[in-house]
Enzyme design. Structure first.
Site, PDB file in Angstrom:
ATOM      1  N   ASP A   8       0.874  -1.168   0.000  1.00  0.00           N
ATOM      2  CA  ASP A   8       0.000   0.000   0.000  1.00  0.00           C
ATOM      3  C   ASP A   8       0.909   1.215   0.000  1.00  0.00           C
ATOM      4  O   ASP A   8       1.535   1.533   1.002  1.00  0.00           O
ATOM      5  CB  ASP A   8      -0.891  -0.028   1.252  1.00  0.00           C
ATOM      6  CG  ASP A   8      -1.709   1.256   1.430  1.00  0.00           C
ATOM      7  OD1 ASP A   8      -1.660   2.120   0.533  1.00  0.00           O
ATOM      8  OD2 ASP A   8      -2.387   1.385   2.467  1.00  0.00           O
ATOM      9  N   LYS A  69       2.587  11.441  -3.406  1.00  0.00           N
ATOM     10  CA  LYS A  69       1.569  10.754  -4.204  1.00  0.00           C
ATOM     11  C   LYS A  69       0.649  11.745  -4.924  1.00  0.00           C
ATOM     12  O   LYS A  69       0.117  11.445  -5.982  1.00  0.00           O
ATOM     13  CB  LYS A  69       0.745   9.860  -3.281  1.00  0.00           C
ATOM     14  CG  LYS A  69      -0.137   8.850  -3.991  1.00  0.00           C
ATOM     15  CD  LYS A  69      -0.776   7.938  -2.953  1.00  0.00           C
ATOM     16  CE  LYS A  69      -1.726   6.935  -3.556  1.00  0.00           C
ATOM     17  NZ  LYS A  69      -2.293   6.069  -2.499  1.00  0.00           N
ATOM     18  N   GLU A 167      -7.309   0.551  -4.368  1.00  0.00           N
ATOM     19  CA  GLU A 167      -7.303   0.457  -2.901  1.00  0.00           C
ATOM     20  C   GLU A 167      -8.630  -0.043  -2.314  1.00  0.00           C
ATOM     21  O   GLU A 167      -8.623  -0.970  -1.500  1.00  0.00           O
ATOM     22  CB  GLU A 167      -6.887   1.804  -2.292  1.00  0.00           C
ATOM     23  CG  GLU A 167      -5.382   2.015  -2.479  1.00  0.00           C
ATOM     24  CD  GLU A 167      -4.949   3.466  -2.455  1.00  0.00           C
ATOM     25  OE1 GLU A 167      -5.776   4.326  -2.089  1.00  0.00           O
ATOM     26  OE2 GLU A 167      -3.795   3.749  -2.819  1.00  0.00           O
ATOM     27  N   ASP A 189     -13.439   4.825   1.088  1.00  0.00           N
ATOM     28  CA  ASP A 189     -11.995   4.874   1.350  1.00  0.00           C
ATOM     29  C   ASP A 189     -11.518   6.325   1.365  1.00  0.00           C
ATOM     30  O   ASP A 189     -11.356   6.949   0.320  1.00  0.00           O
ATOM     31  CB  ASP A 189     -11.273   4.060   0.266  1.00  0.00           C
ATOM     32  CG  ASP A 189      -9.759   4.056   0.448  1.00  0.00           C
ATOM     33  OD1 ASP A 189      -9.251   4.710   1.388  1.00  0.00           O
ATOM     34  OD2 ASP A 189      -9.080   3.398  -0.353  1.00  0.00           O
TER      35      ASP A 189
END
Lengths: 606, 238, 132
Positions: A8, A69, A167, A189
């Site tokens: 992850d 990210k 994810e 999420d």
């Protein structure tokens, strides 16, 4: 087949997990924590990653990269609005953002690769084998460029990325495995930098994604900023100090905002204290949960629109959802849970640690790919429509959003002018009508044999693989010959650049022998600590008490040395521990030999 | 594979489906895995979506059965299960999975399903391309004028409000018409399936077949026109 | 992809939008639709002495369909019936640089021209025979 790990790669934190005896497990580091903060710092001793780098956020803000990210697969223009929030300096080259760290500039995939390398080494130390293959998760709403950038990061880190997995769907795999859930589920999420909602149907081991939606620029970071902005304004009006031009203080404020936010998930109020520069004292205030919630309500509301759109695309009403699953650190906030509960009308699940569930799911997918788990299959979708630019700058869709992947679409092209030798094709991704409002993925020129207008017939196939990544093939229908197409990505590194970066990453490692030696020594120390602790547990009864005490002392001395930066000191403590543990090792060997003999017939020995 | 469809498909198609295993060169006829070497075979370009699912060319499909078959074939073709196989097999798996996903998407939706069937039966349908429904077109173009008028108007004014009411009423009428057309299509589906089940080769059966195809085409086209103006209405008046 | 200013202009400011009365003398009406996408096109010509003196259209559909009909009406004006018959969809495709996915819009425009011409011819034949 070599082991595949699940990773992850988060905005704030990253984790690595693997499958052991049918159960996914996260891999802890030397400090027993599984989480590696996604922070990379350039120090005088070289690059450092994770917890150690996090300390540099306030000490060395201009040379400490966090939330990288947010920049994956992007150009500078995409992030113009938030540049002011980042203390490190960004530039652009070839459509790709570059981050300046000291003398060198790095692309976001290179920075991400450093985090991946840390995870890779951690897994190698823990599992005692070399790790070269991984499944890496991305937000479901990541576009092609962002996915490609993640794959590039893996390659630069020396990992073959066997699958890019979404994810929320990864989380559903972890839940499906552990809770044996069936029916229609919604995965909400809400992470550090991105928000995703996925709606899935779980039936007999098949995880079919019905619809997905999200916002790749909405997360805990935005909440922290909102709080930090409040503090900043108050400091300005109360103390007459403008801290916005002090990168180190900005980081302190940001971290204090984050701390307050986290604290308020349990407490109803929290004390905030920020030291001001030039001996101006402290800024203090009490922040209540109510105040926080009204401050960030708008951000929480922004997550609900994608939820409604995903439901609409799935053709479902909220009451058709059987279970709601919460993923990501931001779902720890009571207000988030409350709003999600109100929308879907049921209590959301959060049995699996929301920080770990994605990595655990990635490990499950890794196990599916290696042939271990065979009863589960994930059928995911492409989150965004894929199309080409047509007349008047309009986008014409070829593969609609929420189409199950792998997916393909064919399109026939011809010429309008005699002897024309090429047709320009511009590939786009997005839901807007006009090409300019969508993401430009790539442009390429289709080669056409010079013939009278309308005679050439070139069939172009657009393919989206199981990673959600696009490839293009073309074949001449007249001759049956296929042509390879070199697609220049609009916001990505070229193949050549990635190769160069892989080479560089090895070269830098060689240049920086000390740093490398330190890492290796630390790994050795970690491995020795783990095995000694295990032996000590098993063989405690075999040795004298003072030997045990000596081993314990050597263990703790090594653990302390391991935190330091001197490889020679660590080596010395390793030798000490080996020395102290020698009696234990011998005792255990004898013991096992004895027990081994007991179980066997004399004829087997002789 | 299901062979119920054979009476309606032509011999050429059957011949195309018969081919050699890419790996061991033994004969495979439409099966997805070679009998001898158990290697996955590419779904032939000639295989229609109905055949791909092992279903006869019928318009009424049980969604549960379709889903079960889709899951079964996904387990057979999905690239996840070919990670340790050769490059050729991986590429076949990718292609087959993409085809399977298109097939499922098409057959799952009744409108896409009948559009697809009409494409398959195109040989005779092209000639029976219906004349455009002039009245419906006039209606659509007039409605578009009213929409333009509404877009240009001050929405809060009386005139704007009035236009809005008119448009809302129009939308309701059109939606009712769309539903009627869908009921009509359901009936045509049943008629088509019954005719196929009888499997007669008489000239009467042939003309009945052409009539059904033509009517389906016409109803579908009209439904599309009505649907696109409804979409425009919804987008404008919300 | 780069488009000529002319094309973008047809797209943004379509010419000759509107309609003539259907039963007006010398008017031919073509009404066509694309059942694939739901586009509807009405194209009308006004003819005097075998010459198209004016043309108008109304189109319900995408930008390419509107640009195609706009271009078609521009081309029709000043042409004889015989010349108008020769307009092909490929001419429109080429002029507007339409991509494959939008070629059916040009087909629609060609069909509309053909239908308008046929309607005019039919009416003209009717009037002539009635006058006889």
């Amino acid at each position: 087949m070599a082991r595949i790990v699940g990773i992850d790669l988060g905005t704030t934190n990253s984790l690595v997990a693997y499958m052991e005896n049918g159960r996914p497990r996260v891999i802890p580091g030397r400090n027993e924590r599984a989480i590696v903060p996604s922070v990379v710092a350039m120090t005088d001793n070289g690059l450092i990653v994770g917890d150690a780098a996090k300390e540099h956020l306030t000490r060395n803000p201009e040379r400490t990269v966090y939330s990288v990210k947010r920049f994956m697969g992007k150009g500078l223009a995409d992030v113009q609005g938030e540049l002011a929030y980042f203390p490190y300096s960004l530039t652009e080259q070839g459509g790709v953002i570059r981050i300046k760290l000291g003398e060198k500039t790095y692309s976001p995939p290179q920075i991400s690769a450093m985090i991946l390398k840390e995870l890779k080494q951690r897994a190698e130390a823990h599992l005692g084998e070399s790790i070269t293959k991984a499944v890496i998760t991305v937000p479901a709403y990541f576009n092609d460029s962002q996915r490609q950038a993640t794959k590039d990061a893996g390659m630069i880190a020396g990992l073959e990325v066997l699958r890019i997995i979404n994810e929320p769907t990864a989380a559903s795999l972890a839940y499906g495995l552990q809770e044996k859930t069936q029916g229609t589920i919604a995965v909400y999420d809400f992470g550090g930098g991105t928000f995703d909602i996925s709606i899935l149907k779980l039936k007999n081991g098949i995880f079919e994604v019905l619809a997905t939606n999200g916002d790749t620029h909405l997360g805990g970071d935005d909440i922290d900023r909102r709080i930090a902005d409040l503090f900043l304004t108050e400091i300005r009006s109360r103390h007459g100090v403008d801290l916005s031009s002090h990168p180190d203080h900005m980081q302190t404020i940001r971290l204090e905002a984050e701390r307050a936010k986290i604290g308020l998930s349990d407490a109803l109020k929290i004390q905030v204290s920020i030291e001001l520069p030039d001996n101006k004292g402290h800024f203090t205030r009490e922040l209540t949960r109510d105040q926080l919630e009204s401050l960030i309500m708008e951000i929480i509301e922004r997550t609900l629109t994608p939820c409604r759109m995903a439901l609409k695309d799935a053709g479902l009403s909220p009451d058709a959802i059987d279970e709601v699953v919460l993923v990501g650190g931001s779902t720890r906030m009571p207000i988030v849970r409350q709003r999600v509960q109100e929308l879907f009308g049921k209590t959301p699940h959060c049995e699996i640690n929301p920080d770990e569930v994605v990595a655990l799911g990635a490990a499950v997918q890794a196990d599916i790919l290696s042939g271990g788990t065979t009863d589960m299959l994930l059928l995911d979708v492409t989150p965004l429509s894929l199309g080409i630019e047509t007349m008047g700058g309009v986008m014409s869709s070829l593969i609609r959003r929420n189409t199950t992947i792998p997916a393909s679409a064919k399109e026939m092209f011809t010429t309008y002018v005699d002897g024309q030798t090429g047709v320009d094709i511009h590939i786009l991704q997005g839901e807007r009508e006009l090409a300019k409002d969508n993401r430009s993925l790539a442009k390429f020129r289709l080669k056409v044999p010079p013939l009278p207008a309308g005679v050439p017939r070139i069939e172009v196939t657009f393919l989206i693989d199981a990673n959600g990544i696009l490839s293009v093939k073309a074949s001449d229908m007249r001759t049956g010959l296929s042509q390879s197409i070199e697609v220049k990505p609009s916001y990505g590194l070229s193949d050549h650049e990635v190769e160069q970066m892989i080479e560089d990453s090895f070269k830098f490692a060689k240049d920086d022998v000390n740093a490398r030696k330190l890492i290796e020594t630390r790994l050795d120390a970690g491995a020795l600590i783990t095995t000694t602790e295990k032996s000590l547990g098993d063989g405690l009864h075999l040795i004298a008490e003072e030997d045990v005490a000596a081993i314990r002392a050597a263990l703790s001395a090594l653990a302390t040395a391991q935190e330091g930066n001197d490889p020679r000191a660590i080596r010395a403590r390793i030798a000490d521990l080996e020395q102290s543990a020698q009696r234990l090792t011998v005792a255990m060997l004898n013991d096992s030999l004895k027990r081994g003999l007991q179980g066997k017939k004399v004829s087997d020995i002789t | 594979m299901d062979h119920q469809h054979t009476h309606s498909s032509n011999p050429r198609e059957l011949q195309m489906a018969r081919s050699m295993c890419w790996h061991c060169q033994s004969e495979v006829s439409g099966e997805y895995f070679c009998d001898r070497c158990v290697k996955v075979q590419p779904v032939s370009k000639e295989t229609d979506y109905f055949t791909c699912f092992g279903f006869p060319r019928r318009l009424t499909i049980d969604p549960g059965k379709l889903e079960a078959k889709f899951y079964e074939l996904s387990r057979a073709f999905h690239p996840d299960f070919y990670q340790n196989k050769s490059e050729t097999e991986q590429s076949i798996s990718f292609g087959n999975a993409a085809t399977l996903n298109s097939a499922y998407r098409t057959l799952r939706d009744p409108i896409q399903r009948v559009e697809y069937l009409l494409d398959l039966e195109a040989g005779s349908v092209k000639e029976i391309r219906n004349s455009p429904p002039a009245d419906l077109f006039e209606e659509i173009l007039e409605l578009q004028d009213t929409l333009d008028e509404y877009r240009a108007s001050d929405r809060a004014s009386d005139a704007g409000q009035q236009l809005r009411t008119t448009l809302q009423a129009e939308q309701q009428t059109l939606e009712e018409r769309k539903r009627d057309m869908e009921t009509q299509l359901q009936q045509l589906f049943t008629d088509w399936d019954l005719l196929q089940d009888r499997g007669e080769a008489t000239s009467q059966a042939r003309s009945e077949r052409d009539r059904l195809l033509k009517q389906m085409r016409e109803t579908l086209s009209n439904r599309t026109y009505v649907k696109s103006i409804i979409n425009d209405l919804v987008a404008t008046i919300g | 992809m780069a488009y000529s200013d002319k094309v973008v202009d047809h797209f943004n400011n379509p010419r000759n939008m509107g309609s003539f009365k259907k039963d007006e003398e010398g008017v031919g009406t073509g009404m066509v639709g694309a059942p694939e996408c739901g586009d509807v096109m009405k194209l009308q010509i006004k003819v005097q002495n075998d010459m198209i003196v004016d043309a108008k259209f109304k189109t319900f559909g995408c930008g390419s369909a509107i640009a195609s009909s706009s271009l078609a009406t521009e081309w029709l004006k000043g042409k004889t019936i015989e010349e108008a018959q020769k307009i092909k969809n490929t001419d429109i495709v080429q002029e507007l640089n339409l991509p494959p996915v939008k070629i059916h819009c040009s087909v629609l425009a060609e069909d509309a021209i053909k239908a308008a011409l046929a309607d005019y011819q039919k009416k003209a034949d009717g009037t002539t025979s009635a006058a006889k």
